[in-house]
Every structure is written in C-alpha cells, then in structure tokens.
Design an enzyme around this catalytic site. Structure first.
Site, PDB file in Angstrom:
ATOM      1  N   THR A  27       9.596   1.810   4.614  1.00 21.99           N
ATOM      2  CA  THR A  27       8.323   1.190   4.938  1.00 21.99           C
ATOM      3  C   THR A  27       8.328   0.933   6.433  1.00 21.99           C
ATOM      4  OG1 THR A  27       8.180   0.228   2.718  1.00 21.99           O
ATOM      5  CG2 THR A  27       6.904  -0.875   4.397  1.00 21.99           C
ATOM      6  N   GLU A  87       6.561   4.437   0.445  1.00 19.08           N
ATOM      7  CA  GLU A  87       7.604   4.096  -0.534  1.00 19.08           C
ATOM      8  C   GLU A  87       8.955   4.706  -0.166  1.00 19.08           C
ATOM      9  OE1 GLU A  87       9.188   2.196  -4.077  1.00 19.08           O
ATOM     10  OE2 GLU A  87       7.876   1.796  -2.413  1.00 19.08           O
ATOM     11  N   ASP A 131       6.600   1.932  -8.014  1.00 17.34           N
ATOM     12  CA  ASP A 131       6.667   0.482  -7.888  1.00 17.34           C
ATOM     13  C   ASP A 131       6.174  -0.220  -9.147  1.00 17.34           C
ATOM     14  OD1 ASP A 131       7.840   0.337  -5.442  1.00 17.34           O
ATOM     15  OD2 ASP A 131       6.099  -0.387  -4.353  1.00 17.34           O
ATOM     16  N   GLY A 144      11.764  -2.723   3.766  1.00 17.41           N
ATOM     17  CA  GLY A 144      12.999  -3.039   3.060  1.00 17.41           C
ATOM     18  C   GLY A 144      12.904  -3.108   1.560  1.00 17.41           C
TER      19      GLY A 144
END
EC number: 2.3.2.2
Length: 588
Positions: A408, A428, A448, A494
C-alpha cells in the site's frame, strides 16, 4: 524548497537528469535499501532528516510523486491537488503498491469552512460475487490461487473518489494535475532499487504476458536499477482521464479492456461493464475519538484502521505512557497488550457498514475501554485476547480470516491555506492481481474479504463477500487536532499491521514528545493478537527475553512500515518519511 532523502538515490536521479540538486537543498544521510536488500525490510536503514517549511508540505513514498505534489502546491494548488498529482505518478513509479487500478481512503480538512470529510474510494465486489467466492471443496483457496486471479479484482475506486474530492476542494484544473505523470510516463523514469527488488520477488508477474512485456527484459529478468522505463500506454489513459474526467475510465474502451482482462484470466473473475459504470465513491462522516489532549479523526468502516487505533489508544489512555522509556520494556508490554484487545474486536465486528451494523461508538466508549484495560496485567501477558461484547452481538458473528497483504502507500499534504489531506491508497498485494491493462495494474482487494463466509459453528462472518460490498480494510489515514486546529496528519501502508504502525507513531509524538521523523524511524513493535512482534535488526532485540519472562510469545521480524507524516505547530510545518522505503517530503 526543502527536501531530505537518501544521498545515493539522489545522486542516481541527478545523473539521470531527473532531479537537480542544489548544495543547500539536501542533507547527507541514507534512507533507502540497496538493490540487494529486501525493500520491505525494516533492517539496515539509517535515519532520514526531518523537513521543515513555512507554507506548504507534501510527503509521499517516492521522490517523483513528492515532486509532482510539490509542483502543484507551488502553483497555488490545494492539498487535494497535490495528492491527486502524486497519486497519478505513484501509479507509474510505484506500481507494486497503488494506482488507478485500486482504491483509496482520504480525510480532508477544509480550514476556511472548519470541516472534515472522509472520502471512500474503496473497491467493491461485482454484482455477481457470492459469499463462497474464495472457497473450493469446502476449504479456502490457497493464498496464491486467491490473490493472483480475476476473482480477486474489485471495481477500482480511487479515480472516482479523487474526482469527487476535487470538485469540492480542487483549485487547479483537473487536467493540470495529470501532466507530471503523463510527462514522466512518456519521457521515462529510472527503475528504483525497491521496484527492482519487488520485481525479483514477484515471479507470478512474469506469468502475465502484458505485465512481463513491460516489467521484464526479453530474457525474462526484471529491469535493472536505473533502467529507463517508459509507459506510453498509461500516458494515453491518463490523458483521456485528464480530458474527459473519471468517466473515461469507468465507461468506454478502457472499461472494456479492464473487464476483458479480468474475465479472460485463467482463473476468471465476473466483473462487468455495468459494475464499472455503476461504481460510486462515497462521503462518510469521519470517525473521531479523544486521546489525552488530542482529537484523533480518520476513516470510519469499512476500514478498521482508525477504529483500531482509537481502541488501542483508548486502552493506553489509562497507562502513563509518557513516564515510560520510548520503546522500552513497559512501553512495549502495554502497547502490545492494548493491541491484542483492539485486534480481537476488529476481527469480529468490522465490515462494510452498508451491509453490517458495526458497533463503532460502543467499541470506543470510555466505559468499554476502561473494562478492556482492566484485563491487562502489568507483569504478565494475557496471551490471545478474546473479543469484547459491548452490544451483545458476539454470539451471532464468526471470526474473519481475510488475507490482508501489506502493499500500500500513504500520502500527506498541507497547503498554503491550511487545508490538510491524509490519504492511504492501495492495490493490495505487491503488484495487485498481476493483471496489467493499458499500462496499469488491477488490484486484488477482494481478498480483503474473509475467505470463509461462515465460521466452524456456522455463524456468518461480518466481512464475508457479498455483491456490491466493500471489503474491510486496515488503512488508517488520520488527522490529529489540538485545540480544534489540525496538529498532525499521518498514515502508513502495511496490511493489518497499519494499526500498530500508526499508533506507535502517535504515541511517540504525543506521549514521548519525539520529533515526527524520530517517531516514524522508531523501531516498530506490537501485537496483532498473536505473537508479540519486534522489528528485526533494531535495539528491540534486547527486550525479547524480558518479554518472554512475562509470558509474551516473541518473534523478531522485518516490519516494513511506510509512514508519512506532517506536524503543524507554531514554528510551521515539520515532515518525516519512513526510512524503510523510498519516500521523501518537500515543502516551501
């Protein structure tokens, strides 16, 4: 103009004719990994210098993007103008992390009107998406099969969100914001050490014909550091969007090529032209909470980032963190225990609020946070924390098992009028789905979502796949207020570690009175309700045995944060960029 970054990297850029270096403009320091290091590593880096300015500032993860944002601010553009220009350049020079094929969350403070707005440019699931999307034979798909597929691609949202925000906060013409990226795409940019190393670690990218033709040489090797890479296809796309607005991306031939690439993948997705045409960015009410004397505001669900940060800090509100040694034993113990509690709740409750009732206010209420703090022992780790149940909802929900991979980027800007923007943007995984269309990569954000739609007891997972739904995120673009005025803007890449990266930086600045650069550079630590994690090759290693004696299950590992932050105070603007990546700040 002020800027600080890695001397070796700047020298390479200067030799390539991409930057002109004035004797007074740069400090001598190192901040970038060399080409033989893992670019996501938290080890082997040295301190960057803090940047100071009086009127405006921008910080991003790449020197080219920072320079584009700086150009807009110098021309009188708004903070939002700077972020848009920088994002377009990041699509080109940092394709492993973000781009127009992905999504973003942004918070914007308008000083003249004293308003704060949250912009939701998160990707959505196609209308045909069903809860068992990432299941096969009753089991979740393996990591690589799920991530590197057409099934993983969500409808991109970043352009719609930026266009929406620009109509409200832009000062320069929309088309002008694309010119730095168009120019750089046509003239070429030099492959950076981080991009090269990421290419070496992404063999799946070479399996995609279009991507391989761009990112690799005829022998199938990643282009070397310093190679001049041009992207005329992306320049054409950006020129269309600059002239016609975001509709040029979501309708017509670009949209047709996106759909064809997704549906033509060996593991095909089900995105349609209607999915793209119907995508809508959203304005949401920012989520805010108090910490000490500060008001911390950021993105609400579907992101769990701000909520997680507020929960973690809300627990630490009961701890005299200011009396502890920064990153010392007691600080790491309490921070990790507070993190366990925040992540335990996050894994059950947070999902798209248009589909699920998220008990946001209950989770950050003072009484609830006090009850969570009461679970922490000063001399012993609790191990794995159980989620709380402030609204009596827990028995009806299953635990999420989304992949949430950490690739990211984060951008921050303050303009001469005092407007502030903090934006986290992503595709992603590194290089997203690896599907390359017209010079840009498509995201894999649908991973996600929880891969399991229900838990072992048959309870539905709040963050399960559903048509049109936005997957949960941990992105945490935040603006901090003191005395009702903006004091700090920050965020980080992260994956699901973002909560810890951002909270650590906030504690370091707000409790330990560290400078913004020192706070970012401070070794990373914390817990995601599993092991207690300490950053590799840092002074934290000496804490491993004392923490283990307190019952912590300790792991020492690389912790590749990418925090960008700006502090606003009476002396002006101070900015920092994470030494673990290639970012720089510039101001005037």
């Amino acid at each position: 103009m002020l800027i600080r970054t890695n001397a070796k990297w700047l020298y390479a850029l200067a030799m390539a004719g991409l930057l002109s270096i004035g004797a007074a403009a740069y400090g001598k320091q190192a901040g970038l990994p060399d080409e033989d290091r893992n670019p996501e590593s938290g080890s082997g880096y040295t301190q960057k210098s803090e940047v100071h300015a009086k009127h405006f500032m921008v910080a991003t993860a790449n020197p080219h993007a920072t320079r584009a944002g700086y150009e807009m601010l110098r021309q009188g553009g708004s903070a939002l103008d700077a972020i848009i220009a920088a994002q377009m350049v990041l699509t080109l020079v940092e394709p492993q992390s973000s781009g127009i094929g992905g999504g973003a969350f942004a918070v914007y403070y308008d000083k003249a009107h004293k308003t704060l707005t949250a912009y939701d440019g998160r990707e959505t699931a196609p209308a045909a998406a069903m809860p068992g999307r990432f299941m096969a034979d009753g089991k979740p798909l393996p990591y690589r099969a799920a991530v590197n597929s057409g099934l993983a691609v969500g409808v991109p949202g970043v352009l719609r969100a930026l266009e929406m925000a620009h109509k409200q906060h832009g000062k320069l013409p929309w088309a002008a914001l694309f010119q730095p990226a168009i120019r750089l795409a046509e003239e070429g940019f030099r492959v950076s050490p981080r991009m090269h190393a990421m290419l070496r670690n992404s063999p799946e990218l070479a399996l995609q014909q279009a991507a391989a033709a761009y990112f690799f040489d005829p022998a199938g090797q990643p282009w070397p550091v310093g190679h001049l890479l041009k992207n005329p296809d992306l320049a054409k796309v950006l020129r269309q969007v600059a002239q016609q607005g975001a509709d040029a991306f979501y309708r017509g031939d670009i949209a047709g090529d996106i759909v064809a690439a997704v549906r033509g993948h060996p593991t095909p997705g089900d995105m349609t032209l209607a999915d793209l045409a119907n995508y809508r960015a959203l304005q949401r009410e920012p989520l805010c909470g108090n910490y000490r004397l500060y008001r911390i505001c950021g993105m609400p669900p579907p992101s769990s980032g701000t909520l997680g940060v507020l929960e973690l800090l809300g627990v630490l509100q009961h701890v005299p963190m200011e009396t502890f040694k920064p990153a010392g034993l007691r600080a790491v113990h309490y921070f990790s225990e507070a993190g366990r509690l925040a992540y335990a709740d996050r894994d059950y409750y947070v999902a798209d609020p248009d589909f699920v009732d998220v008990p946001v206010q209950a989770l950050i209420s003072p009484a609830y946070l006090a009850s969570r703090f009461a679970l922490i022992r000063p001399d012993r780790s609790m191990g794995t924390a159980a989620p709380g149940d402030p609204m009596g909802m827990l028995r009806s929900l299953g635990r999420d098992n989304a992949l949430e991979i950490p690739s990211t980027s984060h951008l921050v800007a303050v303009d001469a009028a005092g407007d502030v923007v903090s934006m986290t943007t992503s595709i992603e995984a590194a290089f997203g789905s690896k599907i390359f269309v017209r010079g840009f990569l498509l995201n894999n954000q649908l991973t996600d979502f929880s891969r399991d739609p229900v838990d072992a007891e048959g309870r539905p997972v709040a963050n399960r796949v559903q048509p049109g739904k936005r997957p949960r995120s941990t992105m945490a673009p935040i603006i901090v207020f003191r005395d009702n005025e903006p004091y700090m803007a920050l965020g980080s890449p992260g994956g699901n570690v973002i909560i810890n990266y951002v909270a650590k930086t906030l504690v370091a600045v707000l409790d330990w009175n560290m400078s913004v650069q020192d706070a970012i550079s401070l070794p990373n630590f914390g817990s995601r309700n599993k092991r207690t994690e300490l950053e590799k090759s840092t002074a934290l290693a000496v804490l491993a045995k004392p923490l283990e004696a307190m019952g912590h299950d300790v792991v020492i590992q690389e912790f590749p944060s990418g925090v960008q932050a700006i502090v606003i105070d009476r002396s002006g603007l101070s900015a920092g960029a994470d030494p673990r990546r290639e970012g720089v700040a510039m101001g005037g």
